[in-house]
Design a protein around this motif. Structure first.
Motif, PDB file in Angstrom:
ATOM      1  N   THR A 160       0.845  -0.811  12.360  1.00 16.98           N
ATOM      2  CA  THR A 160       1.581  -1.762  13.190  1.00 16.98           C
ATOM      3  C   THR A 160       1.270  -1.634  14.677  1.00 16.98           C
ATOM      4  OG1 THR A 160       3.494  -0.266  13.314  1.00 16.98           O
ATOM      5  CG2 THR A 160       3.460  -1.892  11.525  1.00 16.98           C
ATOM      6  N   GLY A 161       0.655  -0.521  15.088  1.00 19.77           N
ATOM      7  CA  GLY A 161       0.292  -0.364  16.497  1.00 19.77           C
ATOM      8  C   GLY A 161       1.485  -0.579  17.404  1.00 19.77           C
ATOM      9  N   THR A 162       1.344  -1.506  18.372  1.00 24.23           N
ATOM     10  CA  THR A 162       2.436  -1.805  19.311  1.00 24.23           C
ATOM     11  C   THR A 162       3.283  -2.980  18.851  1.00 24.23           C
ATOM     12  OG1 THR A 162       0.952  -3.207  20.603  1.00 24.23           O
ATOM     13  CG2 THR A 162       1.152  -0.892  21.270  1.00 24.23           C
ATOM     14  N   LEU A 163       3.088  -3.420  17.634  1.00 20.12           N
ATOM     15  CA  LEU A 163       3.878  -4.535  17.119  1.00 20.12           C
ATOM     16  C   LEU A 163       5.363  -4.176  17.065  1.00 20.12           C
ATOM     17  CD1 LEU A 163       1.730  -5.773  14.088  1.00 20.12           C
ATOM     18  CD2 LEU A 163       2.003  -6.930  16.287  1.00 20.12           C
ATOM     19  N   ASN A 164       6.205  -5.144  17.339  1.00 24.77           N
ATOM     20  CA  ASN A 164       7.642  -5.017  17.155  1.00 24.77           C
ATOM     21  C   ASN A 164       7.899  -5.323  15.677  1.00 24.77           C
ATOM     22  OD1 ASN A 164      10.386  -4.839  17.599  1.00 24.77           O
ATOM     23  ND2 ASN A 164      10.558  -6.866  18.505  1.00 24.77           N
ATOM     24  N   TRP A 165       8.034  -4.280  14.857  1.00 23.19           N
ATOM     25  CA  TRP A 165       7.896  -4.407  13.398  1.00 23.19           C
ATOM     26  C   TRP A 165       9.134  -3.933  12.662  1.00 23.19           C
ATOM     27  CZ3 TRP A 165       7.649   0.280  10.516  1.00 23.19           C
ATOM     28  CH2 TRP A 165       7.401   0.125   9.142  1.00 23.19           C
ATOM     29  N   ALA A 166       9.411  -4.607  11.561  1.00 21.65           N
ATOM     30  CA  ALA A 166      10.447  -4.172  10.625  1.00 21.65           C
ATOM     31  C   ALA A 166       9.941  -4.385   9.201  1.00 21.65           C
ATOM     32  CB  ALA A 166      11.745  -4.935  10.835  1.00 21.65           C
ATOM     33  N   HIS A 167      10.438  -3.560   8.294  1.00 19.30           N
ATOM     34  CA  HIS A 167      10.055  -3.617   6.879  1.00 19.30           C
ATOM     35  C   HIS A 167      11.322  -3.749   6.040  1.00 19.30           C
ATOM     36  CE1 HIS A 167       8.688  -2.353   2.932  1.00 19.30           C
ATOM     37  NE2 HIS A 167       9.278  -1.176   3.037  1.00 19.30           N
ATOM     38  N   LEU A 168      11.331  -4.728   5.146  1.00 20.59           N
ATOM     39  CA  LEU A 168      12.442  -4.908   4.201  1.00 20.59           C
ATOM     40  C   LEU A 168      11.944  -4.612   2.796  1.00 20.59           C
ATOM     41  CD1 LEU A 168      14.042  -8.221   5.557  1.00 20.59           C
ATOM     42  CD2 LEU A 168      15.138  -5.979   5.532  1.00 20.59           C
ATOM     43  N   ASP A 169      12.494  -3.597   2.175  1.00 24.53           N
ATOM     44  CA  ASP A 169      12.152  -3.248   0.790  1.00 24.53           C
ATOM     45  C   ASP A 169      13.212  -3.877  -0.112  1.00 24.53           C
ATOM     46  OD1 ASP A 169      11.648  -2.056  -1.692  1.00 24.53           O
ATOM     47  OD2 ASP A 169      10.994  -0.164  -0.792  1.00 24.53           O
ATOM     48  N   ASN A 170      12.821  -4.946  -0.809  1.00 16.56           N
ATOM     49  CA  ASN A 170      13.777  -5.665  -1.658  1.00 16.56           C
ATOM     50  C   ASN A 170      13.535  -5.413  -3.145  1.00 16.56           C
ATOM     51  OD1 ASN A 170      11.384  -7.209  -1.666  1.00 16.56           O
ATOM     52  ND2 ASN A 170      12.483  -9.136  -2.012  1.00 16.56           N
ATOM     53  N   LYS A 194      -0.119 -12.426  18.270  1.00 16.39           N
ATOM     54  CA  LYS A 194       0.647 -11.913  19.412  1.00 16.39           C
ATOM     55  C   LYS A 194       2.139 -12.234  19.239  1.00 16.39           C
ATOM     56  CE  LYS A 194      -3.408 -12.395  22.351  1.00 16.39           C
ATOM     57  NZ  LYS A 194      -4.038 -13.044  23.536  1.00 16.39           N
ATOM     58  N   PRO A 195       2.713 -11.754  18.152  1.00 16.29           N
ATOM     59  CA  PRO A 195       4.071 -12.180  17.767  1.00 16.29           C
ATOM     60  C   PRO A 195       5.166 -11.517  18.578  1.00 16.29           C
ATOM     61  CG  PRO A 195       3.258 -10.550  16.238  1.00 16.29           C
ATOM     62  CD  PRO A 195       2.124 -10.825  17.181  1.00 16.29           C
ATOM     63  N   ARG A 196       6.312 -12.162  18.595  1.00 20.16           N
ATOM     64  CA  ARG A 196       7.487 -11.529  19.184  1.00 20.16           C
ATOM     65  C   ARG A 196       7.973 -10.404  18.268  1.00 20.16           C
ATOM     66  NH1 ARG A 196      12.506 -15.487  19.614  1.00 20.16           N
ATOM     67  NH2 ARG A 196      10.957 -16.957  20.379  1.00 20.16           N
ATOM     68  N   CYS A 197       7.788 -10.573  16.965  1.00 18.51           N
ATOM     69  CA  CYS A 197       8.097  -9.509  16.013  1.00 18.51           C
ATOM     70  C   CYS A 197       7.434  -9.829  14.682  1.00 18.51           C
ATOM     71  CB  CYS A 197       9.602  -9.312  15.827  1.00 18.51           C
ATOM     72  SG  CYS A 197      10.479 -10.725  15.142  1.00 18.51           S
ATOM     73  N   VAL A 198       7.260  -8.799  13.866  1.00 15.33           N
ATOM     74  CA  VAL A 198       6.673  -8.922  12.534  1.00 15.33           C
ATOM     75  C   VAL A 198       7.629  -8.285  11.536  1.00 15.33           C
ATOM     76  CG1 VAL A 198       4.759  -8.300  11.027  1.00 15.33           C
ATOM     77  CG2 VAL A 198       4.319  -8.851  13.425  1.00 15.33           C
ATOM     78  N   ILE A 199       7.928  -9.006  10.473  1.00 16.39           N
ATOM     79  CA  ILE A 199       8.796  -8.487   9.414  1.00 16.39           C
ATOM     80  C   ILE A 199       8.056  -8.606   8.101  1.00 16.39           C
ATOM     81  CG2 ILE A 199      11.024  -8.715   8.248  1.00 16.39           C
ATOM     82  CD1 ILE A 199      11.867 -10.406  10.799  1.00 16.39           C
ATOM     83  N   ASP A 200       7.828  -7.480   7.441  1.00 13.66           N
ATOM     84  CA  ASP A 200       7.236  -7.559   6.104  1.00 13.66           C
ATOM     85  C   ASP A 200       8.323  -7.402   5.058  1.00 13.66           C
ATOM     86  OD1 ASP A 200       7.113  -4.816   4.647  1.00 13.66           O
ATOM     87  OD2 ASP A 200       6.402  -4.292   6.652  1.00 13.66           O
ATOM     88  N   ILE A 201       8.152  -8.111   3.962  1.00 16.57           N
ATOM     89  CA  ILE A 201       9.118  -8.110   2.871  1.00 16.57           C
ATOM     90  C   ILE A 201       8.381  -7.772   1.585  1.00 16.57           C
ATOM     91  CG2 ILE A 201      10.951  -9.395   1.711  1.00 16.57           C
ATOM     92  CD1 ILE A 201       9.413 -10.993   4.742  1.00 16.57           C
ATOM     93  N   ALA A 202       8.837  -6.746   0.885  1.00 15.11           N
ATOM     94  CA  ALA A 202       8.074  -6.280  -0.273  1.00 15.11           C
ATOM     95  C   ALA A 202       8.970  -5.596  -1.290  1.00 15.11           C
ATOM     96  CB  ALA A 202       6.985  -5.310   0.175  1.00 15.11           C
ATOM     97  N   THR A 203       8.718  -5.894  -2.557  1.00 20.37           N
ATOM     98  CA  THR A 203       9.307  -5.119  -3.658  1.00 20.37           C
ATOM     99  C   THR A 203       8.461  -3.853  -3.752  1.00 20.37           C
ATOM    100  OG1 THR A 203       7.898  -6.389  -5.156  1.00 20.37           O
ATOM    101  CG2 THR A 203      10.171  -7.125  -4.925  1.00 20.37           C
ATOM    102  N   LEU A 204       8.673  -2.937  -2.821  1.00 17.61           N
ATOM    103  CA  LEU A 204       7.690  -1.879  -2.594  1.00 17.61           C
ATOM    104  C   LEU A 204       7.914  -0.621  -3.419  1.00 17.61           C
ATOM    105  CD1 LEU A 204       5.160  -1.840  -0.812  1.00 17.61           C
ATOM    106  CD2 LEU A 204       6.433  -0.450   0.822  1.00 17.61           C
ATOM    107  N   THR A 205       9.160  -0.154  -3.538  1.00 18.02           N
ATOM    108  CA  THR A 205       9.349   1.159  -4.163  1.00 18.02           C
ATOM    109  C   THR A 205      10.550   1.217  -5.094  1.00 18.02           C
ATOM    110  OG1 THR A 205      10.754   2.014  -2.369  1.00 18.02           O
ATOM    111  CG2 THR A 205       8.364   2.284  -2.114  1.00 18.02           C
ATOM    112  N   GLY A 206      10.369   1.907  -6.221  1.00 20.04           N
ATOM    113  CA  GLY A 206      11.501   2.222  -7.080  1.00 20.04           C
ATOM    114  C   GLY A 206      12.453   3.170  -6.386  1.00 20.04           C
ATOM    115  N   ALA A 207      11.939   3.941  -5.426  1.00 21.25           N
ATOM    116  CA  ALA A 207      12.784   4.878  -4.687  1.00 21.25           C
ATOM    117  C   ALA A 207      13.871   4.157  -3.909  1.00 21.25           C
ATOM    118  CB  ALA A 207      11.927   5.713  -3.734  1.00 21.25           C
ATOM    119  N   GLY A 237       8.030 -10.762  -5.215  1.00 22.70           N
ATOM    120  CA  GLY A 237       9.313 -11.184  -4.662  1.00 22.70           C
ATOM    121  C   GLY A 237       9.288 -11.343  -3.154  1.00 22.70           C
ATOM    122  N   GLY A 238       8.489 -10.510  -2.476  1.00 18.02           N
ATOM    123  CA  GLY A 238       8.349 -10.668  -1.028  1.00 18.02           C
ATOM    124  C   GLY A 238       7.656 -11.965  -0.678  1.00 18.02           C
TER     125      GLY A 238
END
Length: 513
Positions: free
Chosen positions: A443-453, A355-368, A280-281
């Motif tokens: 993610t190191g110094t990345l400007n990062w967000a994670h979306l669990d869908n 060298k992104p301004r931001c990174v967003i990962d999208i994943a059907t990651l957890t039943g939690a 889904g991600g």
């Protein structure tokens, strides 16, 4: 489905020959400003007699009312006229008329206080209510609704939202199509072909890496998940170029497990068929690129999709195995069903090279996350307040809601391992958070967000099917970023510190490892 935006009053709507005319009636409709018309008289009479039940989405259908050319007129309560109420109203109204061979429909928004704010909800609701999956079901009857005219008082003011709605619709339906396909009709290779198809659109380029290239990059975690399947892995990289090449891109990373058995830590048989939705991600990244091709915002975007199956054959990874990620960090596989984070961690390391301004990962990651938030909101994780706020605001505006979750360092304690730099799971408690903490380690110094869908990517039960979320959220976020960048004075941008705003120049410390 073809949408048209048209300047329309109730008096003009009287004369439209269409299968169905839907009039959205808010709690306080502006009826007095309308010129005399049959629809006006009908609406006033129904409200005066109390024939239209109170409550958002309550509807009344009239067949060939006097003085109106439309075959059916549906008056439907739109409450406060908010996008959420409008969506509910359109779903209800469309359900009333779609079984009657509906081909053409007109939706009149002129009674709403803010017709512009309702347009996107109207378009997505109409499409959602009439969507039919047909790719592997030849007996299914495709949607008959071919054209929807949206009537507003001010076309010029509504044009921007109409364009956003068109783009979001394209993206959502592309994501639905691929997420709904069974695992044998949406393999990693087929997913790569879908990305190549998008790569033929103006402004988009697609590159697909195979096992040889992935091995050369040192993606040991990704390869470990894929090694138990006969289907070859694919690492998909897409580029949308809407701004100057020097402008740092937003990177979207989508989990692309096209079928997840759980591996050696095999899942229960019940509802395992729904694990075709574990990409889904990836589907949302593909859908977002389809939407970008329509909207053409002035921004650069990179889409990364690590794609494979998670199968339990003789070559599959085992609980207790230790693998080395692209970052060089080692991971003890304590549960092979926590595979999504393993393919994402290498993709996040790869993302740094842009060298992104931001990174967003999208994943059907957890039943939690499903337990925590259900099917209403996606889980949002980020250590950057500006990025988290921007994503949350985009979710509210697009009605593709998310909810920010914590990322306290104490949640990492359970990931400690005696045999590797970390384990891939940390127990049941706070499972969605510890999964995000695992990803954060890459993610190191990345400007990062994670979306669990995991709770929002698809529906179960009688309405089983993909939702296309969070394509609307991502598209809104990217459009907002493009607008902010265009509006920001150069001097103010150059003086800001990296990471203080997702719309400013990205840090250059996140070079590829």
């Amino acid at each position: 489905m073809d949408f048209e935006l048209k300047s329309l009053s109730l008096a003009q709507a009287d004369k439209l020959a269409t299968d169905a005319l839907v009039v959205l009636v808010p709690d306080t409709p502006a009826l007095s400003s309308e010129a005399a018309s049959a629809l006006l008289e009908l609406t006033q009479g129904v409200l005066k007699q109390g024939d239209l039940e109170q409550g958002v989405a309550k509807a009344l259908m009239c067949y060939r009312p006097a003085g109106v050319k439309a075959t059916r007129v549906v008056l439907v309560r739109a409450g406060d006229g908010s996008p959420s109420s409008v969506r509910k109203a359109l779903l209800s109204a469309t359900a009333l008329v779609k079984t009657a061979g509906l081909k053409k429909m007109v939706v009149f928004l002129g009674l709403l206080e803010s017709e512009t704010a309702a347009i996107r909800s109207v378009m997505l609701a109409c499409a959602d209510a009439t969507y039919v999956y047909t790719a592997t079901k030849p007996t299914a009857k495709a949607r008959t609704l071919t054209k929807v005219t949206i009537g507003v008082m001010d076309v010029a003011a509504a044009k921007g939202e109409f364009n956003m709605g068109q783009a979001a619709l394209s993206g959502v339906e592309f994501a639905k199509e691929w997420a709904n396909r069974p695992g044998n009709h949406a393999t990693p290779t087929m997913l790569a072909d879908a990305a190549r198809q998008l790569g033929r659109k103006p402004g988009i380029k697609t590159e697909v890496l195979g096992l040889k290239e992935v091995k050369a990059l040192g993606m040991g975690a990704f390869m470990a998940v894929a090694q138990g399947s006969a289907e070859p892995l694919r690492f998909i990289v897409m580029h949308y170029t809407g701004a100057a090449k020097t402008s740092a891109p937003v990177v979207l990373v989508g989990k692309g497990v096209t079928f997840d058995t759980g591996g050696i830590s095999i899942k229960p048989a019940g509802e395992m068929d729904e694990m075709k939705y574990d990409m889904g991600g990836a589907a949302s990244v593909l859908g977002t690129f389809a939407a970008l091709a329509e909207l053409k915002p002035a921004i650069n975007v990179v889409g990364i999709i690590p794609s494979c199956e998670n199968m339990p054959d003789g070559l599959a990874i085992k609980p207790g195995d230790v693998v080395t990620s692209m970052s060089g960090q080692t991971i003890e596989i304590l549960n092979t069903d926590a595979e999504g984070r393993l393919i994402l961690c290498d993709a996040l390391t790869y993302a740094a090279r842009f060298k992104p301004r931001c990174v967003i990962d999208i994943a059907t990651l957890t039943g939690a996350c499903v337990v925590a938030l259900g099917a209403v909101r996606s889980g949002l994780f980020s250590a950057n307040d500006d990025l988290a706020d921007a994503l949350a605001a985009a979710g509210e505006r697009s009605q593709d809601l998310c909810w920010r979750m914590p990322l306290d360092d104490e949640y990492s304690e359970g990931l400690k391992s005696n045999f590797a730099d970390m384990g891939n799971v940390a127990g049941r408690a706070g499972g969605a958070i510890t999964a995000a903490k695992f990803l954060q380690k890459f993610t190191g110094t990345l400007n990062w967000a994670h979306l669990d869908n995991a709770g929002t990517a698809w529906k179960s039960g009688a309405a089983k099917g993909a939702t296309g979320r969070p394509v609307p959220l991502l598209l809104q976020f990217l459009a907002d970023q493009a607008s902010q960048t265009a509006a920001a004075p150069r001097k103010s941008v150059s003086k800001r510190k990296p990471g203080t705003s997702v719309a400013v120049k990205a840090t250059r410390k996140s070079a590829a490892r």
